[in-house]
Write a protein that holds these residues in place. Structure first.
Motif, PDB file in Angstrom:
ATOM      1  N   GLY A   1     -17.404  25.289  11.583  1.00 13.61           N
ATOM      2  CA  GLY A   1     -16.300  24.374  12.090  1.00 13.61           C
ATOM      3  C   GLY A   1     -14.467  24.492  11.094  1.00 13.61           C
ATOM      4  O   GLY A   1     -13.803  24.423  11.838  1.00 13.61           O
ATOM      5  N   ILE A   2     -14.958  24.142  10.121  1.00 11.28           N
ATOM      6  CA  ILE A   2     -13.809  24.110   8.565  1.00 11.28           C
ATOM      7  C   ILE A   2     -13.346  25.102   8.202  1.00 11.28           C
ATOM      8  O   ILE A   2     -11.828  25.536   8.751  1.00 11.28           O
ATOM      9  CB  ILE A   2     -14.069  23.272   7.251  1.00 11.28           C
ATOM     10  CG1 ILE A   2     -14.888  22.149   8.014  1.00 11.28           C
ATOM     11  CG2 ILE A   2     -12.865  23.393   6.775  1.00 11.28           C
ATOM     12  CD1 ILE A   2     -15.146  21.330   6.900  1.00 11.28           C
ATOM     13  N   PHE A   3     -13.657  26.324   7.823  1.00 13.06           N
ATOM     14  CA  PHE A   3     -12.764  27.546   7.906  1.00 13.06           C
ATOM     15  C   PHE A   3     -12.879  28.215   9.198  1.00 13.06           C
ATOM     16  O   PHE A   3     -10.912  28.275   9.002  1.00 13.06           O
ATOM     17  CB  PHE A   3     -14.257  28.388   7.365  1.00 13.06           C
ATOM     18  CG  PHE A   3     -13.453  29.591   6.494  1.00 13.06           C
ATOM     19  CD1 PHE A   3     -12.770  30.653   5.637  1.00 13.06           C
ATOM     20  CD2 PHE A   3     -13.632  31.247   7.818  1.00 13.06           C
ATOM     21  CE1 PHE A   3     -11.733  31.126   5.334  1.00 13.06           C
ATOM     22  CE2 PHE A   3     -13.061  32.236   7.112  1.00 13.06           C
ATOM     23  CZ  PHE A   3     -12.207  32.257   5.810  1.00 13.06           C
ATOM     24  N   GLY A   4     -13.263  28.064  10.431  1.00 19.18           N
ATOM     25  CA  GLY A   4     -12.729  28.930  11.668  1.00 19.18           C
ATOM     26  C   GLY A   4     -11.675  27.674  12.052  1.00 19.18           C
ATOM     27  O   GLY A   4     -10.583  28.138  12.217  1.00 19.18           O
ATOM     28  N   ALA A   5     -11.888  26.601  12.069  1.00 22.67           N
ATOM     29  CA  ALA A   5     -10.152  25.938  12.550  1.00 22.67           C
ATOM     30  C   ALA A   5      -9.299  26.021  10.873  1.00 22.67           C
ATOM     31  O   ALA A   5      -7.855  25.988  11.774  1.00 22.67           O
ATOM     32  CB  ALA A   5     -10.515  24.463  12.450  1.00 22.67           C
TER      33      ALA A   5
END
Length: 396
Positions: A308-312
């Motif tokens: 979630g965080i890295f992809g976003a």
């Protein structure tokens, strides 16, 4: 009183939260040790000790000690969160889209994907679906405490990004608690809560800088909210909205932040950790961690937060919606996304709201502790190799 610079405020906050995170770890380990020792019955007896408060026939609150901690002391924690959110939106990193875009996008991804992972692993266990929000939370004190162990290897800008993401994450968690974990509302008590709220609004409009009147009305607000069925900790957030940032040369919000930080970091959160992290491993095998509820939480924290965080962040930067802070690379962001999987305080808090069955609460603790431990180790290792040499710290 001269205003404190944003850079100095950030350094002070990080120092306090980092040290508090280490105390938090000690409190959690102590609770686990006691829960798996002959002292377990005494530990449970202490937490179930009844504590009553009454004022004639008007107010009567009778709860075990554990609920006074979770509903009472944690209201001060949420009050501090509210102060931090208000400051960041008005004068800090969230005051403009240019500054806030990356942490906002990262926080949305970091809450949505863990929830999706949890739901996917619990579709066959509908009784567990109420816990979908548990892995969406991040424990900023724990994460910063571990970042402190890496010292100057970690750019200050990365710590600032983690702070901003966690603050937005807290806003989301507050909204989730208010919307999804409030049942059987007492509308009369909720209407009565408007009275102290209106009084604090008048204090704000009148430019009252003294904090004692706000606390007096906040206590009344907390009682009304507790009686209404809405979770009482939200009274802390509401109170924070009325505290003025500046009144003439007085800065009551900053004064309260600095006064509360040590109490929250070194007393309230460790007490919460000690009271809620004690889970007995007696008779528990690998199947306990692989049960849908535990596995969904652990996977949400470990896999969901990373995706979630890295992809976003990756998508936002590549699409030109945001940019990485100076001195921060994608390897740092990946390490940050791993550390954000440390849910602990807020995850345990939401777990206590989601379930009442002792077996489900035990499964929540297994999942939160397991997922947080894996996230902590992974994040430390990734950041250790992402910054092999001493970094030149970037001014906040």
């Amino acid at each position: 009183m001269s205003p404190i610079s944003p850079a100095e405020r950030l350094r002070t906050f990080i120092a306090s939260e980092s040290a508090g995170g280490i105390i938090l770890i000690v409190a959690a380990v102590l609770a686990l040790a006691i829960a798996n020792s002959p002292l377990l019955p005494d530990y449970q007896k202490l937490l179930s000790t009844p504590v009553a408060f009454s004022a004639g026939s008007l107010v009567a609150i009778d709860k075990p000690l554990l609920l006074w901690i979770n509903d009472g002391l944690m209201a001060l924690f949420f009050f501090l969160i509210g102060l931090e959110v208000k400051r960041e939106i008005v004068t800090g990193q969230l005051r403009s889209w240019k500054q806030a875009s990356l942490p906002i996008i990262a926080a949305i991804g970091g809450m949505a994907i863990p929830a999706i992972v949890f739901v996917a692993l619990n579709l066959g266990s509908p009784e567990n679906l109420r816990g979908w929000a548990i892995p969406a939370a991040t424990d900023i004190a724990f994460a910063l405490g571990l970042l402190a162990l890496l010292g100057s290897r970690v750019p200050v800008a990365l710590k600032a990004l983690l702070l901003a993401i966690a603050i937005i994450d807290d806003i989301g968690a507050i909204a989730i608690i208010a919307i999804f974990y409030t049942e059987n509302m007492n509308l009369a008590a909720l209407a009565l809560a408007l009275v102290p709220a209106a009084a604090m609004l008048l204090l704000n409009r009148a430019g009252v800088a003294r904090t004692i009147p706000y606390f007096l009305f906040a206590a009344l607000l907390w009682i009304c909210v507790l009686k209404s069925g809405v979770h009482a900790t939200l009274a802390g957030v509401v109170t924070a909205l009325f505290v003025p940032i500046a009144t003439g040369e007085e800065r009551p919000l900053e004064r309260l932040e600095h006064a509360l930080h040590p109490w929250v970091a070194f007393l309230i959160l460790p007490i919460f950790a000690f009271s809620n992290a004690g889970v007995s491993f007696a008779g528990a095998g690998l199947d306990a961690l692989l049960a849908p509820l535990s596995l969904g939480i652990a996977a949400g924290l470990v896999i969901g937060k990373q995706l979630g965080i890295f992809g976003a962040c990756w998508l936002a930067v590549k699409a030109g919606w945001a940019r990485l802070p100076e001195g921060v690379g994608f390897r740092h962001v990946y390490g940050l996304s791993c550390l954000a999987g440390i849910g602990f305080t807020m995850s345990l808090f939401i777990g206590n709201l989601a379930f009442v069955d002792p077996q489900q609460i035990a499964a929540v603790k297994f999942g939160v502790l397991g997922g947080s431990l894996v996230s902590a180790i992974t994040g430390i290792v990734v950041l250790r190799f992402a910054s092999p040499r001493k970094q030149t710290q970037v001014a906040a």
